[in-house]
Design a protein around this motif. Structure first.
Motif, PDB file in Angstrom:
ATOM      1  N   ASP A  49       0.823  -1.218   0.000  1.00  0.00           N
ATOM      2  CA  ASP A  49       0.000   0.000   0.000  1.00  0.00           C
ATOM      3  C   ASP A  49       0.857   1.267   0.000  1.00  0.00           C
ATOM      4  O   ASP A  49       0.501   2.250  -0.649  1.00  0.00           O
ATOM      5  CB  ASP A  49      -0.947   0.007   1.203  1.00  0.00           C
ATOM      6  N   ASP A  50       1.974   1.244   0.710  1.00  0.00           N
ATOM      7  CA  ASP A  50       2.875   2.399   0.724  1.00  0.00           C
ATOM      8  C   ASP A  50       3.451   2.656  -0.670  1.00  0.00           C
ATOM      9  O   ASP A  50       3.523   3.792  -1.130  1.00  0.00           O
ATOM     10  CB  ASP A  50       4.019   2.196   1.715  1.00  0.00           C
ATOM     11  N   HIS A  51       3.867   1.579  -1.333  1.00  0.00           N
ATOM     12  CA  HIS A  51       4.401   1.730  -2.694  1.00  0.00           C
ATOM     13  C   HIS A  51       3.311   2.190  -3.665  1.00  0.00           C
ATOM     14  O   HIS A  51       3.562   3.005  -4.535  1.00  0.00           O
ATOM     15  CB  HIS A  51       5.038   0.433  -3.180  1.00  0.00           C
ATOM     16  N   GLU A  52       2.116   1.667  -3.477  1.00  0.00           N
ATOM     17  CA  GLU A  52       1.015   2.075  -4.349  1.00  0.00           C
ATOM     18  C   GLU A  52       0.734   3.574  -4.190  1.00  0.00           C
ATOM     19  O   GLU A  52       0.554   4.293  -5.176  1.00  0.00           O
ATOM     20  CB  GLU A  52      -0.252   1.272  -4.041  1.00  0.00           C
ATOM     21  N   GLU A  53       0.708   4.036  -2.964  1.00  0.00           N
ATOM     22  CA  GLU A  53       0.489   5.461  -2.714  1.00  0.00           C
ATOM     23  C   GLU A  53       1.592   6.306  -3.347  1.00  0.00           C
ATOM     24  O   GLU A  53       1.329   7.340  -3.971  1.00  0.00           O
ATOM     25  CB  GLU A  53       0.413   5.725  -1.207  1.00  0.00           C
ATOM     26  N   ALA A  54       2.833   5.859  -3.221  1.00  0.00           N
ATOM     27  CA  ALA A  54       3.968   6.580  -3.805  1.00  0.00           C
ATOM     28  C   ALA A  54       3.877   6.603  -5.328  1.00  0.00           C
ATOM     29  O   ALA A  54       4.115   7.638  -5.963  1.00  0.00           O
ATOM     30  CB  ALA A  54       5.276   5.947  -3.357  1.00  0.00           C
ATOM     31  N   VAL A  55       3.528   5.485  -5.921  1.00  0.00           N
ATOM     32  CA  VAL A  55       3.396   5.389  -7.381  1.00  0.00           C
ATOM     33  C   VAL A  55       2.299   6.327  -7.878  1.00  0.00           C
ATOM     34  O   VAL A  55       2.496   7.075  -8.845  1.00  0.00           O
ATOM     35  CB  VAL A  55       3.110   3.928  -7.802  1.00  0.00           C
ATOM     36  N   LEU A  56       1.162   6.303  -7.224  1.00  0.00           N
ATOM     37  CA  LEU A  56       0.052   7.164  -7.649  1.00  0.00           C
ATOM     38  C   LEU A  56       0.414   8.639  -7.516  1.00  0.00           C
ATOM     39  O   LEU A  56       0.103   9.455  -8.394  1.00  0.00           O
ATOM     40  CB  LEU A  56      -1.208   6.843  -6.845  1.00  0.00           C
ATOM     41  N   LEU A  57       1.093   8.983  -6.437  1.00  0.00           N
ATOM     42  CA  LEU A  57       1.485  10.371  -6.217  1.00  0.00           C
ATOM     43  C   LEU A  57       2.530  10.821  -7.244  1.00  0.00           C
ATOM     44  O   LEU A  57       2.412  11.900  -7.826  1.00  0.00           O
ATOM     45  CB  LEU A  57       2.011  10.552  -4.799  1.00  0.00           C
ATOM     46  N   LEU A  58       3.531   9.993  -7.483  1.00  0.00           N
ATOM     47  CA  LEU A  58       4.543  10.331  -8.483  1.00  0.00           C
ATOM     48  C   LEU A  58       3.925  10.464  -9.866  1.00  0.00           C
ATOM     49  O   LEU A  58       4.249  11.390 -10.620  1.00  0.00           O
ATOM     50  CB  LEU A  58       5.638   9.261  -8.522  1.00  0.00           C
ATOM     51  N   ALA A  59       3.038   9.549 -10.208  1.00  0.00           N
ATOM     52  CA  ALA A  59       2.378   9.612 -11.512  1.00  0.00           C
ATOM     53  C   ALA A  59       1.584  10.909 -11.651  1.00  0.00           C
ATOM     54  O   ALA A  59       1.600  11.547 -12.717  1.00  0.00           O
ATOM     55  CB  ALA A  59       1.467   8.400 -11.707  1.00  0.00           C
ATOM     56  N   GLU A  60       0.926  11.322 -10.593  1.00  0.00           N
ATOM     57  CA  GLU A  60       0.153  12.570 -10.626  1.00  0.00           C
ATOM     58  C   GLU A  60       1.071  13.781 -10.800  1.00  0.00           C
ATOM     59  O   GLU A  60       0.810  14.664 -11.622  1.00  0.00           O
ATOM     60  CB  GLU A  60      -0.665  12.707  -9.341  1.00  0.00           C
ATOM     61  N   VAL A  61       2.151  13.833 -10.034  1.00  0.00           N
ATOM     62  CA  VAL A  61       3.099  14.952 -10.117  1.00  0.00           C
ATOM     63  C   VAL A  61       3.699  15.038 -11.516  1.00  0.00           C
ATOM     64  O   VAL A  61       3.759  16.114 -12.125  1.00  0.00           O
ATOM     65  CB  VAL A  61       4.213  14.812  -9.055  1.00  0.00           C
ATOM     66  N   LEU A  62       4.120  13.903 -12.058  1.00  0.00           N
ATOM     67  CA  LEU A  62       4.747  13.893 -13.381  1.00  0.00           C
ATOM     68  C   LEU A  62       3.748  14.226 -14.479  1.00  0.00           C
ATOM     69  O   LEU A  62       4.076  14.920 -15.443  1.00  0.00           O
ATOM     70  CB  LEU A  62       5.400  12.536 -13.640  1.00  0.00           C
ATOM     71  N   SER A  63       2.528  13.768 -14.318  1.00  0.00           N
ATOM     72  CA  SER A  63       1.487  14.074 -15.292  1.00  0.00           C
ATOM     73  C   SER A  63       1.195  15.575 -15.334  1.00  0.00           C
ATOM     74  O   SER A  63       1.104  16.173 -16.409  1.00  0.00           O
ATOM     75  CB  SER A  63       0.218  13.301 -14.940  1.00  0.00           C
ATOM     76  N   ARG A  64       1.058  16.178 -14.163  1.00  0.00           N
ATOM     77  CA  ARG A  64       0.819  17.633 -14.110  1.00  0.00           C
ATOM     78  C   ARG A  64       1.993  18.395 -14.709  1.00  0.00           C
ATOM     79  O   ARG A  64       1.807  19.371 -15.440  1.00  0.00           O
ATOM     80  CB  ARG A  64       0.593  18.084 -12.670  1.00  0.00           C
ATOM     81  N   ALA A  65       3.202  17.960 -14.405  1.00  0.00           N
ATOM     82  CA  ALA A  65       4.394  18.638 -14.922  1.00  0.00           C
ATOM     83  C   ALA A  65       4.478  18.514 -16.439  1.00  0.00           C
ATOM     84  O   ALA A  65       4.809  19.486 -17.130  1.00  0.00           O
ATOM     85  CB  ALA A  65       5.646  18.063 -14.281  1.00  0.00           C
ATOM     86  N   ALA A  66       4.176  17.331 -16.959  1.00  0.00           N
ATOM     87  CA  ALA A  66       4.209  17.128 -18.408  1.00  0.00           C
ATOM     88  C   ALA A  66       3.153  17.989 -19.088  1.00  0.00           C
ATOM     89  O   ALA A  66       3.409  18.581 -20.139  1.00  0.00           O
ATOM     90  CB  ALA A  66       3.994  15.656 -18.738  1.00  0.00           C
TER      91      ALA A  66
END
Length: 89
Positions: A49-66
């Protein structure tokens, strides 16, 4: 998704994060919330669950940045020689 798949995905997103930072697309501040999670891709004892939360958060940050980066691009300009080609997939 299995934990080992999430860990692998987490590592890949961190590599993309590094690339985005090198290109100036993101800043250190963009990852404040991610850093607060205190879960890295090599934290193999962290829960799934910790990794899943990190993955979702990173994906969101990178998506917004892109998206921001695309919005700021000026139409009709040629890419510089040091830019990597965009994969066709």
């Amino acid at each position: 998704m299995k934990k080992n798949e999430l860990v692998h995905y987490h590592a890949l997103l961190r590599e993309i994060s590094t690339d985005f930072a090198d290109r100036g697309i993101v800043t250190r501040d963009d990852f404040d919330e991610y850093r607060r999670l205190d879960v890295s891709p090599v934290a193999l004892r962290a829960s799934r669950d910790d990794h899943e939360e990190a993955v979702l958060l990173l994906a969101e940050v990178l998506s917004r940045a892109a998206e921001r980066s695309t919005d700021e691009a000026t139409p009709g300009t040629e890419s510089s020689a040091d830019e990597r080609p965009v994969p066709s997939w």
